[in-house]
Design a protein around this motif. Structure first.
Motif, PDB file in Angstrom:
ATOM      1  N   MET A  24       0.857  -1.186   0.000  1.00  0.00           N
ATOM      2  CA  MET A  24       0.000   0.000   0.000  1.00  0.00           C
ATOM      3  C   MET A  24       0.890   1.232   0.000  1.00  0.00           C
ATOM      4  O   MET A  24       2.016   1.205   0.507  1.00  0.00           O
ATOM      5  CB  MET A  24      -0.873   0.041   1.260  1.00  0.00           C
ATOM      6  N   TYR A  33     -11.751   4.509  -2.073  1.00  0.00           N
ATOM      7  CA  TYR A  33     -11.330   3.776  -0.876  1.00  0.00           C
ATOM      8  C   TYR A  33     -12.117   4.259   0.349  1.00  0.00           C
ATOM      9  O   TYR A  33     -12.613   3.456   1.146  1.00  0.00           O
ATOM     10  CB  TYR A  33      -9.825   3.937  -0.694  1.00  0.00           C
ATOM     11  N   ALA A  75      -2.056  -3.726  -1.062  1.00  0.00           N
ATOM     12  CA  ALA A  75      -3.214  -3.441  -1.914  1.00  0.00           C
ATOM     13  C   ALA A  75      -3.414  -4.634  -2.838  1.00  0.00           C
ATOM     14  O   ALA A  75      -2.444  -5.192  -3.352  1.00  0.00           O
ATOM     15  CB  ALA A  75      -2.966  -2.185  -2.742  1.00  0.00           C
ATOM     16  N   HIS A  84      -7.557  -0.885  -7.887  1.00  0.00           N
ATOM     17  CA  HIS A  84      -7.475  -1.239  -6.466  1.00  0.00           C
ATOM     18  C   HIS A  84      -8.832  -1.788  -6.029  1.00  0.00           C
ATOM     19  O   HIS A  84      -9.826  -1.081  -6.028  1.00  0.00           O
ATOM     20  CB  HIS A  84      -7.100   0.020  -5.683  1.00  0.00           C
ATOM     21  N   ASN A  87      -7.703  -4.844   0.173  1.00  0.00           N
ATOM     22  CA  ASN A  87      -6.481  -4.738   0.962  1.00  0.00           C
ATOM     23  C   ASN A  87      -6.247  -6.019   1.750  1.00  0.00           C
ATOM     24  O   ASN A  87      -7.184  -6.766   2.023  1.00  0.00           O
ATOM     25  CB  ASN A  87      -6.582  -3.595   1.980  1.00  0.00           C
ATOM     26  N   LYS A  89      -3.859  -6.871   5.353  1.00  0.00           N
ATOM     27  CA  LYS A  89      -2.962  -6.303   6.362  1.00  0.00           C
ATOM     28  C   LYS A  89      -2.581  -7.383   7.356  1.00  0.00           C
ATOM     29  O   LYS A  89      -3.432  -8.136   7.826  1.00  0.00           O
ATOM     30  CB  LYS A  89      -3.649  -5.150   7.081  1.00  0.00           C
TER      31      LYS A  89
END
Length: 97
Positions: A24, A33, A75, A84, A87, A89
């Motif tokens: 990202m 987003y 991303a 995009h 995501n 994480k």
């Protein structure tokens, strides 16, 4: 108490047939987003659903998250068109372990 000096981590870019997983960046803070973050259907099971998000707030968050070597934030983008779409994480990760 032992301390560990920070290291520079290079995060990989993974390319599949249809998708790319790339680190990202603050540039990923877009109006679209922010719309995801504020969409109850998208965030029905996410901790993000408890706040109203703004473009400035998302930019500030990404500046912190992208600068944190213990957080791996990626991303998910389409290979064709680099759109995009999500995501992933992982973190914070304790570098000692």
């Amino acid at each position: 108490m032992m301390t560990i000096a920070p290291t520079t981590i290079t995060r990989p870019v993974l390319t599949g047939v249809r998708l790319v997983l790339r680190p990202m960046t603050v540039a990923d803070a877009t109006v679209e987003y922010v719309r995801w973050l504020n969409d109850p259907a998208v965030n029905r099971y996410s901790e993000y659903r408890f706040a109203t998000h703004t473009l400035a707030g998302v930019r500030a968050y990404l500046e912190r998250a992208c600068g944190d070597e213990c957080t791996h934030f990626f991303a998910i983008v389409t290979r064709e068109g680099a759109r995009h779409i999500g995501n992933a994480k992982l973190g914070p990760v304790d570098p000692h372990h």
